[in-house]
Design an enzyme around this catalytic site. Structure first.
Site, PDB file in Angstrom:
ATOM      1  N   ARG A 183       0.854  -1.184   0.000  1.00 57.02           N
ATOM      2  CA  ARG A 183       0.000   0.000   0.000  1.00 57.02           C
ATOM      3  C   ARG A 183       0.895   1.242   0.000  1.00 57.02           C
ATOM      4  O   ARG A 183       2.066   1.174   0.383  1.00 57.02           O
ATOM      5  CB  ARG A 183      -0.904   0.036   1.234  1.00 57.02           C
ATOM      6  CG  ARG A 183      -1.873  -1.129   1.351  1.00 57.02           C
ATOM      7  CD  ARG A 183      -2.717  -0.980   2.607  1.00 57.02           C
ATOM      8  NE  ARG A 183      -3.692  -2.048   2.758  1.00 57.02           N
ATOM      9  CZ  ARG A 183      -3.515  -3.158   3.470  1.00 57.02           C
ATOM     10  NH1 ARG A 183      -2.353  -3.343   4.110  1.00 57.02           N
ATOM     11  NH2 ARG A 183      -4.457  -4.074   3.559  1.00 57.02           N
ATOM     12  N   LYS A 207      -2.336  -1.978   7.879  1.00 56.80           N
ATOM     13  CA  LYS A 207      -3.488  -1.392   8.561  1.00 56.80           C
ATOM     14  C   LYS A 207      -3.620  -1.955   9.968  1.00 56.80           C
ATOM     15  O   LYS A 207      -3.384  -3.138  10.191  1.00 56.80           O
ATOM     16  CB  LYS A 207      -4.767  -1.673   7.767  1.00 56.80           C
ATOM     17  CG  LYS A 207      -4.884  -0.869   6.478  1.00 56.80           C
ATOM     18  CD  LYS A 207      -6.225  -1.102   5.814  1.00 56.80           C
ATOM     19  CE  LYS A 207      -6.400  -0.221   4.586  1.00 56.80           C
ATOM     20  NZ  LYS A 207      -7.715  -0.440   3.941  1.00 56.80           N
ATOM     21  N   HIS A 282      -1.931   2.360  -6.145  1.00 56.32           N
ATOM     22  CA  HIS A 282      -2.781   1.192  -5.897  1.00 56.32           C
ATOM     23  C   HIS A 282      -2.942   0.340  -7.151  1.00 56.32           C
ATOM     24  O   HIS A 282      -3.206  -0.858  -7.062  1.00 56.32           O
ATOM     25  CB  HIS A 282      -4.143   1.641  -5.377  1.00 56.32           C
ATOM     26  CG  HIS A 282      -4.640   0.811  -4.238  1.00 56.32           C
ATOM     27  ND1 HIS A 282      -3.974   0.726  -3.026  1.00 56.32           N
ATOM     28  CD2 HIS A 282      -5.721  -0.007  -4.123  1.00 56.32           C
ATOM     29  CE1 HIS A 282      -4.635  -0.092  -2.222  1.00 56.32           C
ATOM     30  NE2 HIS A 282      -5.688  -0.550  -2.858  1.00 56.32           N
ATOM     31  N   ARG A 285      -0.434  -2.297  -6.924  1.00 52.12           N
ATOM     32  CA  ARG A 285      -0.852  -3.313  -5.948  1.00 52.12           C
ATOM     33  C   ARG A 285      -1.875  -4.256  -6.589  1.00 52.12           C
ATOM     34  O   ARG A 285      -1.792  -5.472  -6.420  1.00 52.12           O
ATOM     35  CB  ARG A 285      -1.450  -2.611  -4.725  1.00 52.12           C
ATOM     36  CG  ARG A 285      -1.970  -3.537  -3.632  1.00 52.12           C
ATOM     37  CD  ARG A 285      -2.327  -2.690  -2.417  1.00 52.12           C
ATOM     38  NE  ARG A 285      -3.233  -3.347  -1.496  1.00 52.12           N
ATOM     39  CZ  ARG A 285      -2.857  -4.153  -0.510  1.00 52.12           C
ATOM     40  NH1 ARG A 285      -1.574  -4.437  -0.329  1.00 52.12           N
ATOM     41  NH2 ARG A 285      -3.754  -4.682   0.307  1.00 52.12           N
ATOM     42  N   HIS A 308      -4.573  -8.611   3.642  1.00 56.85           N
ATOM     43  CA  HIS A 308      -6.031  -8.604   3.752  1.00 56.85           C
ATOM     44  C   HIS A 308      -6.459  -9.396   4.982  1.00 56.85           C
ATOM     45  O   HIS A 308      -5.880 -10.438   5.288  1.00 56.85           O
ATOM     46  CB  HIS A 308      -6.668  -9.226   2.506  1.00 56.85           C
ATOM     47  CG  HIS A 308      -6.605  -8.347   1.304  1.00 56.85           C
ATOM     48  ND1 HIS A 308      -6.775  -8.817   0.016  1.00 56.85           N
ATOM     49  CD2 HIS A 308      -6.387  -7.008   1.174  1.00 56.85           C
ATOM     50  CE1 HIS A 308      -6.669  -7.817  -0.839  1.00 56.85           C
ATOM     51  NE2 HIS A 308      -6.432  -6.709  -0.158  1.00 56.85           N
ATOM     52  N   TYR A 317      -9.761 -10.172  -7.222  1.00 52.76           N
ATOM     53  CA  TYR A 317      -8.751 -10.260  -8.281  1.00 52.76           C
ATOM     54  C   TYR A 317      -8.852 -11.536  -9.109  1.00 52.76           C
ATOM     55  O   TYR A 317      -8.167 -11.663 -10.112  1.00 52.76           O
ATOM     56  CB  TYR A 317      -7.350 -10.174  -7.663  1.00 52.76           C
ATOM     57  CG  TYR A 317      -7.106  -8.887  -6.933  1.00 52.76           C
ATOM     58  CD1 TYR A 317      -6.869  -7.710  -7.633  1.00 52.76           C
ATOM     59  CD2 TYR A 317      -7.129  -8.836  -5.545  1.00 52.76           C
ATOM     60  CE1 TYR A 317      -6.657  -6.514  -6.963  1.00 52.76           C
ATOM     61  CE2 TYR A 317      -6.913  -7.646  -4.866  1.00 52.76           C
ATOM     62  CZ  TYR A 317      -6.679  -6.497  -5.578  1.00 52.76           C
ATOM     63  OH  TYR A 317      -6.474  -5.323  -4.911  1.00 52.76           O
TER      64      TYR A 317
END
Length: 336
Positions: A183, A207, A282, A285, A308, A317
């Site tokens: 990210r 995150k 992004h 990514r 994730h 994806y």
């Protein structure tokens, strides 16, 4: 009077909203969320309670008791947002903030029931993310390598040195965005101690301050080695700057790179290789995830590398993999 636009909040707003201050402390201390996330939660919740204040005819938010909020109140809030042209994705985020607040109230025994239990999150259209084809990705990095090599010329002086430094840095940044699926905040926050060139992996803080290990290949390793050497020589000549930060990626003045710099950099290098409208970090990514799955990597491994929290996010994806299988079927099967 409608209150659909996000409001500017102050300490008095938080104090006027019952239990909001405690909830924000809980977010920061227990869930380890970023300051940006806390600000988003605060804005959403104050917007919600401002709306209820206006609806009920009160003058102050302190007059609205979260315990007395009904399902109909929440639905009117959502309807008001929709009528004001707020996008479903933004409404879903605001609703998630309110749900988190009420979940906290339930968990801490402040209330016995939540008005959110009967409110469904709006169904969102999951857009297929933009990504580079393998040919476009190859062109991107061929261009970067060539530019990097051409920068090593007879030109002298500070301007030429800055150009060599920035090219080496940009190449390494883009290699990690694509090669590791990082990210934007992860690449700008990367520490020198997080890079293991011997074993070929990064320790990434994502995150919620969650850490993960992400491997990288030889092209990224070579770009990093080159960048570290150029950076060392550059700041040795300048005799200033690099020692001021522990971050991997810095500006020519030795300060940590910032998001806007990476966004501009990415757009500049992507422009010659793709016509996609979204030329941003992004996109690389997305490209990492798409190419990994197309190459046969399992969903769980890709999900872990992306950081994730669940597989559902990564499944977005798999559309490319399915398209590839469909093409193969159409070309090969006699009754396709």
């Amino acid at each position: 009077m409608k209150r659909s636009a996000p409001v500017q909040f102050a300490k008095k707003d938080v104090a006027n909203c019952r239990w909001l201050g405690e909830f924000l402390v809980h977010l920061e201390s227990t869930r380890n969320v970023s300051a940006k996330t806390v600000t988003a939660y605060t804005t959403d919740l104050i917007q919600f309670f401002e709306f209820l204040t206006d609806e009920s005819g009160h003058q102050e938010m302190s007059a609205v008791d979260p315990e007395l909020v009904e399902v109909a109140d929440v639905r009117r809030f959502m309807g008001d947002l929709l009528d004001s042209g707020i996008k479903p994705r933004s409404i879903a985020r605001k609703l998630a903030s309110v749900k988190s607040f009420y979940r906290f109230l339930l968990d801490t025994g402040k209330i016995e029931r939540s008005p959110l239990s009967l409110v469904l999150t709006p169904r969102l259209e999951r857009k297929i993310p933009d990504f580079l084809s393998e040919e476009e990705a190859s062109r991107l990095f061929d261009q970067l390598v060539l530019s990097d090599q051409e920068s090593v010329g007879p030109e002298q002086g500070q301007k030429a040195a800055v150009q060599r430094f920035e090219l080496a840095r940009d190449r390494a940044v883009l290699e990690l965005l694509y090669g590791c699926g990082l990210r934007l905040s992860e690449v700008t926050g990367l520490e020198n101690a997080d890079v293991d060139l011997v074993h070929g992996f990064l320790k990434v803080t994502g995150k919620g301050r969650k850490q993960r290990i992400v491997p990288f290949g030889e092209p990224a390793a070579e770009a990093l080695r080159n960048y570290f050497e150029v950076r060392r020589n550059f700041f040795r000549i300048l005799k200033e700057g690099a020692g001021e930060t522990s971050k991997v990626f810095v500006t020519a003045k030795g300060r940590q790179i910032y998001p806007m710099l990476v966004q501009r950099m990415t757009k500049r290098y992507l422009s010659p290789v793709t016509e996609s409208a979204r030329k941003n970090p992004h996109m690389l990514r997305h490209t990492f995830a798409t190419h990994m799955l197309n190459g046969g990597a399992d969903l769980k491994s890709v999900s872990e590398m992306l950081g994730h929290s669940n597989l559902t996010t990564t499944e977005l994806y798999t559309h490319v993999t399915f398209n590839r299988l469909r093409d193969a079927y159409t070309k090969a099967h006699p009754r396709a």
